[in-house]
Every structure is written in structure tokens, then in C-alpha cells.
Motif scaffolding. Structure first.
Motif, PDB file in Angstrom:
ATOM      1  N   HIS A 113    -136.266 -45.215 -91.906  1.00  0.00           N
ATOM      2  CA  HIS A 113    -137.374 -45.205 -92.867  1.00  0.00           C
ATOM      3  C   HIS A 113    -137.198 -44.094 -93.894  1.00  0.00           C
ATOM      4  N   LEU A 116    -134.527 -45.312 -96.307  1.00  0.00           N
ATOM      5  CA  LEU A 116    -135.049 -46.397 -97.129  1.00  0.00           C
ATOM      6  C   LEU A 116    -136.062 -45.873 -98.142  1.00  0.00           C
ATOM      7  N   VAL A 135    -128.953 -59.323 -95.026  1.00  0.00           N
ATOM      8  CA  VAL A 135    -129.103 -59.069 -93.596  1.00  0.00           C
ATOM      9  C   VAL A 135    -128.469 -60.241 -92.849  1.00  0.00           C
ATOM     10  N   ARG A 143    -134.079 -57.430 -89.640  1.00  0.00           N
ATOM     11  CA  ARG A 143    -134.998 -58.265 -90.427  1.00  0.00           C
ATOM     12  C   ARG A 143    -136.436 -57.775 -90.253  1.00  0.00           C
ATOM     13  N   TYR A 146    -136.948 -54.479 -92.279  1.00  0.00           N
ATOM     14  CA  TYR A 146    -137.140 -54.682 -93.717  1.00  0.00           C
ATOM     15  C   TYR A 146    -138.438 -55.415 -94.028  1.00  0.00           C
ATOM     16  N   GLU A 147    -138.808 -56.376 -93.205  1.00  0.00           N
ATOM     17  CA  GLU A 147    -140.073 -57.087 -93.431  1.00  0.00           C
ATOM     18  C   GLU A 147    -141.258 -56.144 -93.287  1.00  0.00           C
ATOM     19  N   PHE A 151    -140.153 -56.150 -97.617  1.00  0.00           N
ATOM     20  CA  PHE A 151    -139.127 -57.066 -98.119  1.00  0.00           C
ATOM     21  C   PHE A 151    -139.413 -58.480 -97.626  1.00  0.00           C
ATOM     22  N   TYR A 172    -132.843 -60.535 -98.957  1.00  0.00           N
ATOM     23  CA  TYR A 172    -134.235 -60.115 -99.057  1.00  0.00           C
ATOM     24  C   TYR A 172    -134.442 -59.398-100.380  1.00  0.00           C
TER      25      TYR A 172
END
Length: 177
Positions: A113, A116, A135, A143, A146-147, A151, A172
Motif C-alpha cells: 500500500h 502504491l 495482473v 486482484r 488492486y480492487e 482499480f 485494470y
């Protein structure tokens, strides 16, 4: 968390090579051929990172997450490497997160995190309208990561051979700003 994100240097290449190969082995076990993953060589990857880092244009950013004096994460981003495809706006100049890895034993500690967030802030400040990334379709942990960050799949998929086996990736995207 007592960690900092800083620019990657040539001296970090060995640590990033180990981190990347260990990350592939952990993230893609069962998703890519075992023989391919077993053959990954941290020294070869470090040499490749060194060449890429030396040749990278200023628009490409390599950053490491350092904790307790050790490199424990790495991310690389810059301009989108190809046509933006479905879901893009005409003439947009999107960014792409090329890679984000955290030492396997540090997953879930916030280092991903942290990397990112740094990427998102810097891409927004650079004026990119959107950040995209690829991904591996079966990598549910990535996944989900990121979701949770906002994303969403943008409709693009690609399948490439890895170690002689087809591996599908899903792209994504996230609107910045």
C-alpha cells in the motif's frame, strides 16, 4: 509502519532481483509452470534490473520500500507502454504500473500500500489521467489488493506463453485525481 519509499539505486539491484524472483515464485505458484519458476535466477534478474535502470528515461520511476535498512518492496511505473485499448479516452496519456513486489513474508504489512500510494500520488502530480496495470488472471490476492485500492478491470486481456504454457493477464485501470 517504520518504512520509507525512496528512488531505487544501482546498489539496490541485487535486493530487487531477489525480491522479484522470490515474489514470482510465491505469487505464481500453480499459475505458471514450476520448472519456469524454479529456473528464475536472482543474479540474472539483478543484472537485468541494473541494465533497465541505467537505460530508463526520466519518465520511468523505480522506487523501493526500505524497512530496517533493507529493501523489502519495489515498484516501477511510467507511461503506458502500448495503445490504451478499451475504456480509454481519445488522446489520453495514461500511466502504467509495470511492477509492484513486496518480500513474500512481508505481504499484508502495508508495504504494498505504501508503494502504491507513492505511485498514485506521483502519477497524479505528473498529470496522468489514469493508471493502468496488468495482473495474472488467476492471481486472486493481487486482484483483490488492486480492487480494494479502487482499480477495476478495463476489458483488456492478453495471453502470452510462459515456460511453454499460456498465461492470461487482465488489465485494470484507475482514474487519477
Amino acid at each position: 509502519m517504520d518504512a520509507l519509499v525512496r528512488p531505487m539505486t544501482d546498489a539496490d539491484c541485487e535486493a530487487v532481483g531477489r525480491l522479484r524472483t522470490d515474489g514470482w515464485r510465491a505469487a505464481y505458484a500453480g499459475l505458471m509452470p514450476r520448472a519456469y519458476l524454479d529456473a528464475l535466477d536472482p543474479a540474472e534478474d539483478a543484472a537485468l534490473r541494473r541494465r533497465i535502470l541505467a537505460a530508463a528515461p526520466p519518465s520511468v520511476v523505480d522506487a523501493v520500500a526500505e524497512q530496517a535498512g533493507e529493501v523489502r518492496g519495489w515498484a516501477c511505473w511510467g507511461p503506458l507502454r502500448e495503445d490504451a485499448g478499451p475504456g480509454s479516452s481519445e488522446g489520453s496519456r495514461d500511466a502504467e504500473l509495470y511492477a509492484l513486489y513486496v518480500r513474500p513474508e512481508r505481504i499484508g504489512t502495508g508495504l504494498g500500500h505504501l508503494l502504491l500510494s507513492d505511485c498514485l500520488e506521483r502519477c497524479a502530480a505528473a498529470g496522468y489521467p489514469r493508471l493502468r496495470l496488468w495482473v495474472v488472471a488467476g492471481n486472486t490476492r493481487a486482484r483483490r489488493f488492486y480492487e480494494q485500492a479502487g482499480f477495476r478491470p478495463d476489458g483488456s486481456e492478453q495471453t502470452d506463453p510462459v515456460g511453454g504454457e499460456p498465461v492470461t493477464e487482465v488489465r485494470y485501470g484507475l482514474r487519477l485525481g
